[in-house]
Design a protein around this motif. Sequence first.
Motif, PDB file in Angstrom:
ATOM      1  N   LYS A 367       0.855  -1.179  -0.101  1.00 44.23           N
ATOM      2  CA  LYS A 367       0.058  -0.020   0.059  1.00 44.23           C
ATOM      3  C   LYS A 367       0.703   1.107  -0.071  1.00 44.23           C
ATOM      4  N   GLN A 368       2.046   1.090   0.030  1.00 43.51           N
ATOM      5  CA  GLN A 368       2.862   2.221   0.263  1.00 43.51           C
ATOM      6  C   GLN A 368       3.687   2.530  -1.202  1.00 43.51           C
ATOM      7  N   LEU A 369       3.447   1.670  -1.986  1.00 43.01           N
ATOM      8  CA  LEU A 369       4.064   1.699  -3.282  1.00 43.01           C
ATOM      9  C   LEU A 369       3.642   2.828  -4.284  1.00 43.01           C
ATOM     10  N   GLY A 370       4.405   3.232  -5.110  1.00 45.64           N
ATOM     11  CA  GLY A 370       4.159   4.124  -6.303  1.00 45.64           C
ATOM     12  C   GLY A 370       4.736   3.877  -7.320  1.00 45.64           C
ATOM     13  N   ALA A 371       3.978   4.185  -8.255  1.00 46.73           N
ATOM     14  CA  ALA A 371       4.592   3.768  -9.646  1.00 46.73           C
ATOM     15  C   ALA A 371       5.796   4.665 -10.207  1.00 46.73           C
ATOM     16  N   GLY A 372       6.770   4.250 -10.930  1.00 43.77           N
ATOM     17  CA  GLY A 372       7.723   5.113 -11.137  1.00 43.77           C
ATOM     18  C   GLY A 372       7.569   5.979 -12.153  1.00 43.77           C
ATOM     19  N   LEU A 373       7.874   7.214 -12.182  1.00 52.15           N
ATOM     20  CA  LEU A 373       7.587   8.236 -13.457  1.00 52.15           C
ATOM     21  C   LEU A 373       8.252   7.995 -14.642  1.00 52.15           C
ATOM     22  N   GLU A 374       9.343   7.190 -14.912  1.00 50.32           N
ATOM     23  CA  GLU A 374       9.944   6.583 -15.890  1.00 50.32           C
ATOM     24  C   GLU A 374       8.932   5.727 -16.459  1.00 50.32           C
ATOM     25  N   TYR A 375       8.588   4.862 -15.733  1.00 51.94           N
ATOM     26  CA  TYR A 375       7.468   3.830 -16.365  1.00 51.94           C
ATOM     27  C   TYR A 375       6.252   4.590 -16.814  1.00 51.94           C
ATOM     28  N   LEU A 376       5.788   5.538 -16.137  1.00 50.52           N
ATOM     29  CA  LEU A 376       4.522   6.308 -16.571  1.00 50.52           C
ATOM     30  C   LEU A 376       4.765   7.115 -17.722  1.00 50.52           C
ATOM     31  N   MET A 377       6.175   7.583 -18.033  1.00 44.59           N
ATOM     32  CA  MET A 377       6.394   8.386 -19.150  1.00 44.59           C
ATOM     33  C   MET A 377       6.585   7.681 -20.386  1.00 44.59           C
ATOM     34  N   ASN A 378       7.146   6.192 -20.336  1.00 36.91           N
ATOM     35  CA  ASN A 378       7.945   5.602 -21.308  1.00 36.91           C
ATOM     36  C   ASN A 378       7.041   4.342 -21.604  1.00 36.91           C
ATOM     37  N   GLU A 379       6.837   3.467 -20.615  1.00 33.22           N
ATOM     38  CA  GLU A 379       6.122   1.949 -20.898  1.00 33.22           C
ATOM     39  C   GLU A 379       4.660   2.249 -20.940  1.00 33.22           C
ATOM     40  N   PHE A 380       4.145   2.776 -19.716  1.00 36.39           N
ATOM     41  CA  PHE A 380       2.669   2.833 -19.760  1.00 36.39           C
ATOM     42  C   PHE A 380       1.992   3.468 -20.895  1.00 36.39           C
ATOM     43  N   PRO A 381       2.543   4.502 -21.712  1.00 41.21           N
ATOM     44  CA  PRO A 381       1.813   4.896 -22.769  1.00 41.21           C
ATOM     45  C   PRO A 381       1.624   3.964 -23.840  1.00 41.21           C
ATOM     46  N   VAL A 382       2.683   3.108 -24.278  1.00 40.72           N
ATOM     47  CA  VAL A 382       2.510   2.036 -25.048  1.00 40.72           C
ATOM     48  C   VAL A 382       1.336   1.044 -24.638  1.00 40.72           C
ATOM     49  N   GLN A 383       1.643   0.632 -23.384  1.00 41.09           N
ATOM     50  CA  GLN A 383       0.372  -0.169 -23.089  1.00 41.09           C
ATOM     51  C   GLN A 383      -0.864   0.309 -22.967  1.00 41.09           C
ATOM     52  N   ALA A 384      -1.154   1.711 -22.673  1.00 47.02           N
ATOM     53  CA  ALA A 384      -2.556   2.323 -22.674  1.00 47.02           C
ATOM     54  C   ALA A 384      -2.940   2.293 -23.958  1.00 47.02           C
ATOM     55  N   ARG A 385      -2.018   2.904 -25.152  1.00 43.00           N
ATOM     56  CA  ARG A 385      -2.673   2.991 -26.420  1.00 43.00           C
ATOM     57  C   ARG A 385      -3.023   1.689 -27.088  1.00 43.00           C
ATOM     58  N   ARG A 386      -2.117   0.592 -26.767  1.00 41.65           N
ATOM     59  CA  ARG A 386      -2.644  -0.734 -27.435  1.00 41.65           C
ATOM     60  C   ARG A 386      -4.101  -1.262 -26.776  1.00 41.65           C
ATOM     61  N   ALA A 387      -4.042  -0.993 -25.329  1.00 44.15           N
ATOM     62  CA  ALA A 387      -5.398  -1.530 -24.690  1.00 44.15           C
ATOM     63  C   ALA A 387      -6.551  -0.697 -25.142  1.00 44.15           C
ATOM     64  N   ALA A 388      -6.385   0.503 -25.405  1.00 41.56           N
ATOM     65  CA  ALA A 388      -7.491   1.109 -25.809  1.00 41.56           C
ATOM     66  C   ALA A 388      -7.831   1.339 -27.111  1.00 41.56           C
ATOM     67  N   ARG A 389      -6.837   0.903 -27.958  1.00 43.40           N
ATOM     68  CA  ARG A 389      -6.837   0.893 -29.517  1.00 43.40           C
ATOM     69  C   ARG A 389      -7.049   2.423 -30.003  1.00 43.40           C
ATOM     70  N   GLU A 390      -6.570   3.453 -29.183  1.00 45.80           N
ATOM     71  CA  GLU A 390      -6.508   4.694 -29.803  1.00 45.80           C
ATOM     72  C   GLU A 390      -5.352   5.577 -29.199  1.00 45.80           C
ATOM     73  N   ASP A 391      -5.109   6.529 -29.918  1.00 43.02           N
ATOM     74  CA  ASP A 391      -3.905   7.246 -29.498  1.00 43.02           C
ATOM     75  C   ASP A 391      -3.998   8.043 -28.245  1.00 43.02           C
ATOM     76  N   ASN A 392      -4.930   8.601 -27.969  1.00 47.62           N
ATOM     77  CA  ASN A 392      -5.283   9.641 -26.871  1.00 47.62           C
ATOM     78  C   ASN A 392      -6.578   9.404 -25.983  1.00 47.62           C
TER      79      ASN A 392
END
Length: 1516
Positions: A367-392
């Motif tokens: 419960k004390q964990l946070g997500a790394g900002l490097e992950y949020l800016m680099n890896e997460f956008p790829v996962q998000a766009r693929r999961a939602a099937r749209e760019d934004n």
Amino acid sequence: MGTAASTKAKRSKQQGPGRLGITIQQLEEVEKEVQKRYKNECWSQVVDSKPSVQQVVKNFIQPQTKVAKCSYVVLKFDQTASPPRWFSCHPWSISHNSLVLGLRHLVGRRHESESTSFWLAAYCLHQSDDVHHSPHVILPAVLGARQLQGIIVHVDSHREVWKRTWCLSEMLAAFSLEESDLKLTFVALDESGCAVSLSDHLMGTELESDRRSAETKFPLSCLEPHEEIKIHKSCATREEDQEALLQLIICKGERPPSLPRSPKQCQAYEEANTLLRMKIEAAAMRVAVLVEDRKTQDLLLGRANDELRAALKKSREDIEMPGFGIPDRNVPEPRGKPPEVSLSQVSELQATELSEFWTGSDCKSSKQLGAGLEYLMNEFPVQARRAAREDNPTFHQLSEPLAKGETGLGYNRTCPRDGRLHCSIVDALSARDAKRASLFLSWCWGYRLQMYLDTWKEWRQRNPDSEAFVWQCFFCNNQYRLEEAKQAKNGGKVADESLGDIFQGRLLEIGQMVVMLDNFDQPKYLERIWCVYEMYTAALHPGKVKVEIILPPDQAARIKRKLKGREWEEIKSKLKEVDVEKATAHEPEDEKLVKAHINEGVGFKKVNEKVRKTMMDWIGQQMTSILGEDCEDEVEAFEVERERAEKSKRLGVRLRYLLKVFPGQAQHVSNQENPTFHELGNSLACGPSGLGYNRYCPRDGKLHCSIVDALSLDDAQKASHYLSWCWDYCLQMYLDSWAQWQLQNPDDEAFVWQDFFCNNQYRLLEAFHLQHQEADRLLQDRLLGIGQMVVMLDNFDQPKYLERIWCVYEMYTAALHPGKVKVEIILPPDQAARIKQKIRGGEWQDIRKKVQEVNVVNAKASKPEDEEMVKAHIREDGGFDKVNGKVRSTLMDWIQQQLLSFLDEQPEATDFLRTAGLSVDRLEAQGIQTLEAVGDRLLQAKLHKWGLAPHLFEGRSEEEVRRDRRIEESLPTQEDKKKFRHLRQEILAGEAVVEELVALEMLVSRGSDWCYDADSDDDLTPEDGGPQGVGRVVAWHSRSGEKVGAIQIPRSGWVKVQWQVTGYTRSYRMGTSEYALAELVFAAIPDQEEKTLKEVPKGEIQLHHLRCSFGYKCGTRWAHYALFDNRPEACEKVAALKPGDVVEDRDGDRSVCIGLKYNADKKKVDLWFHCEGRDGAGLFTHADHNVSLRRVSHKRVQEANRKEVEGASDGEIDHDEREWVGQNLKPTLRYLSKSGQVLHFDVRDEMVRKFKMPYKSGDVLVDKADGEKMTCIGVASDPMRKLATQHGRRRGRRVTGSVAELWFHVETSDGAGLSPKMHKALSRFRVLRNEPVVEMLGAASSRDSWDAETAVGLLQSLQGSLQCDYCFPRGAGEHSTPDWFDVREDLVENVVGFKPGTVLNIRGTPPGTRLTLIGFRTDPDNGEVGVWWHHEDFERVHAGAGMVPGWEHMRQMMRDTGERVNLDELKQRIAGKRPTLGRPGSERPTGRGRAIEELLSQLADAEPGQLEELFGSLMR
């Protein structure tokens, strides 16, 4: 064409090698298809009905992905594929079925979902022979992916996995990654064919007892390699792969001077081998302990070194000790030590009771964990766009696929907070991406992904050194539990303790809250109840929680502008709008709960005050940073941004970029060869495909910038030239104009300011607004800052430039500052040449008229408001007359510069002008008014030079004199006509011979399109005398039917020329004004021949010095008619002899000197002599005539007439006739050539007579010299010449178009052949009789039925359907690389006529030459399917297979030796026999080492008789 394929390839490239995996269901579907395909298509070398992974790639995957140029996963499962969770390590020799069985077993044992994806190189990488995947890229990218859980090692029955460099390197990389927590699992098949596994961890909810029971079945033999693991002695299919992998082990990608081959040479090998053995033998020790195999345990310990032995002992103790293997949290890194539990306790536990083990420190740390900002800016956008099937997408759209659905990142993972399946996203991340939170993010789920990323990027730029880990409810709350609570309708209870003391405690523990606003005018944040309450909670503890408000870059810049503009009232009004009572929540229950909590507590008014105060404090901080006295850093940063914006406005585009790079980008994006800039505007300058799209603009801080701001620093620097131009211009005209300018200014490094590139087209409307306000000031500032304007005109007759209001106004603005702005006008090359022609022709009236027609009133603009704005500005600034005057004056100045430039190129005209009293200085002073006088004076100067009376040309310009050949007819005397021809010759020198300009007696020489050196006479003398040869026009026949000259030319479009050097008279093609062709050009008037010859040293006379006009018999036996140079002064350059001198050699034989002729064998000009008793002139073999010959007397040599020479024809077939014959052949007879090909002959008498020989088809001739007989067959195309012609055109060279020849069959030959110099040896043959020629196909009818065109068509039809599953070395030389070929016997035999392994020889090649047919494969150079052969002879054995250019034309020359070799044996023989350049102790013959390209180049220029010899050299 191919947009879908190119899109997939581009997307595959962007996603990288570790982004997408393949599921077990998809693999099983492929396996079913593979089982069908390999049986139907009869895949070779399939063992036990189980194709290997290698065979599946070659026969199934590669043919499907070849066109799309992407991986199989992207091609087939692009929309459903997800990032891989497991990496599959296996040798490609393993059966595909075993691979699928092993993965299915693991899915069942781990209780994974069917959507769990695996990374398999065969499916996840683009498999192509032309694509090489670097280990330096693949291994870190895939194994370092955040979502990857572990590596699965498939052990095949032959244990190949321990011998392959790739497999060992993959395992090593997984073990060696920093912060690596990848799990290791071994998979194999037992004796019954069932999959079993062995792992270093518990799987899913598995108990230790179940694990032990399952792993006792693992075959211990699979973990015992045949030899000790030594990675430096492992192998890879590609040598470059093995070298790269070993380099990766040694020095992390940096290339060492030499590659060590043993651990003694490199410590890294020893360390790698030890690590691999430690992992593998630890697994073997586990199985040995479980099955109580003491012998194996002792063996493992006995052969281990000290380090390994200690590790194995510890492993054995861990396995034997109670409590080993308590279920792990199934997350990347344990963040708390689980309580120790005995095996007896574990065995009694039920799956539902496992959560009791997770109520300790693990739950708290999660419960004390946070997500790394490097992950949020680099890896997460790829996962998000693929999961939602749209760019934004919004985060609401991402919730289901990423946070709480079956495709969620935490799906099927044990939650450390309650021990149940399905966890939060942060618990599914790796240890490096999930650490103790340092920031608490207050935000809205309605935010869009791009705004979210831009805002964090802005924050990161201000805090570059901060390693931030963000607590954000989307990632850190277990959304699966929230969804369960919602479905259970828990009423007012908010799951995961989001309110009260726990929420407050979390915020206080983190100590820093970041408030993310989407904008300032109407932020969604202040409309959401959760957001306002979070800010209020933080405001209650000002000393313990630091609040930071962040905005997207464009909004941050906007609020700064407002603060600088003192727009206080608007800011205050926005703050007053904060009202918690009006705020809402996504879930009505949440809204009611939070509002009730506020109402029961401090009340809405208190919350509003706290939030408003927090916002005002932040505004105060912004004010301090902008206007405060102690904020020097902020002021400096502002100045830097302002300077950057100003610098951006001054940038220009490098001219080299415009000429080299930009054309390809423009044609690619527009899909046109020659688009206009209007068409390029919406694709390259703005829009989603624009070069500046999604790049920050340095001028306003917003997204999307100009093209120049998107270029590299090398291509974008301070502008040196301002381009004034039109958007209607086409790309090619634009490029041609700049290329012409670059030729004239080779030393200038130009950077061009051009609105297309330098204005931000995304801000076009805003830019127009600025132009309406300050158009004049902005234009003047930019022009004066650059100082040089280039005006680009598309043509001079009717330029679009002068019809555009903006263009004319730019020229006017430059003309207002003549001392500060230099104006240069440029044109495309053809238009620049046309201007010079007008100047040369004295057509000043046309030029003056065009200049006087310039009128700004008639100029237009693309937008009516622009036109009105500019014209209104002109009216205010002096009116249209003023502008027109300035523009016309600029154009006049340019015309004068063109005139002066022309005078510099005409020195004699300049001298004449000076003597006539019209100096250049005076000309410059008088300007355009003197142009008519200058034109008259220039023409008068040339007339004066050639002694022509000016009154004969009164009223005519130089252009009229140049083009009108009929003027010659009006001249009174023959002397005047001769002088007039000289005048036209001087004017036209260097121009192509075209129908409109050609005239009799004009001098010509070979041009850029000359293509007749391949059709020379018997001694290979160029028919025109070489590049310096000059000829005289004797006749011509225009395409309109006009015929001029005493010699008739039957074909239209041809001109007949008599060459001075050789005396030959030949026909050549003429161009027209519409059809550009330069086989001939008008020659410059040569110097006096006597003077030129006089300057030649003795012994150095060259071919072009000859003037062959004396006819005589040539050849000591069976002479033919030839032309000699019998000028005494020319002969004396070779020896002290003259034509007619009677000489005596040392044997006493007497000869008469005839004259000079070129000796092509010795590449020199030599004297020819007629020896007494011989038929005609010949050559002496001695070196020096002056030493070996003695002059005894002199006599007159009688010139021979062609008719007097026995059997002489009137010359070789002319070029126009040969081309006509080739185009009008009507084959009626099939006949075998001596090369083995069946040719189609035209036997009509009229076609045979075209070759100017007294024969017809069926004539049987006898050779008077040896009595050998031969039969005239007919006319056919020469296939060898045809091949050379095609090759010459592919290489960009011109060769003779016609390949028609007259063929003869010598009685001792196997078929018809060529005698191309037959017309020079007619006296040697006589006709015996005439017999009708009958069809001759040869004895081997099956071979003769083979057809080249059919074979080539079949070969092309195989594109994309080859089954390349046989490995054979490729490389026609000393070096080779392993490659794959299609060797299916029926298929190869159907196309080539022979089976793979057939040994052939070729007619004309040296004895001992062996050509072995291998099979089919695509050509790596052009992607076409080709036939591959292995070649060897007595000198050399090639290291691999190669291609034979033009094999289809040589096919009938190939003979089956009857030998058939096994390709495997041939491969072994090649491997054991190092290629050599010659036999030991013998030197290699000269010329054997020529490159294939050089030989092919010679083919294009070879005589037909030489082609067979050249092909023999090619094969050697």
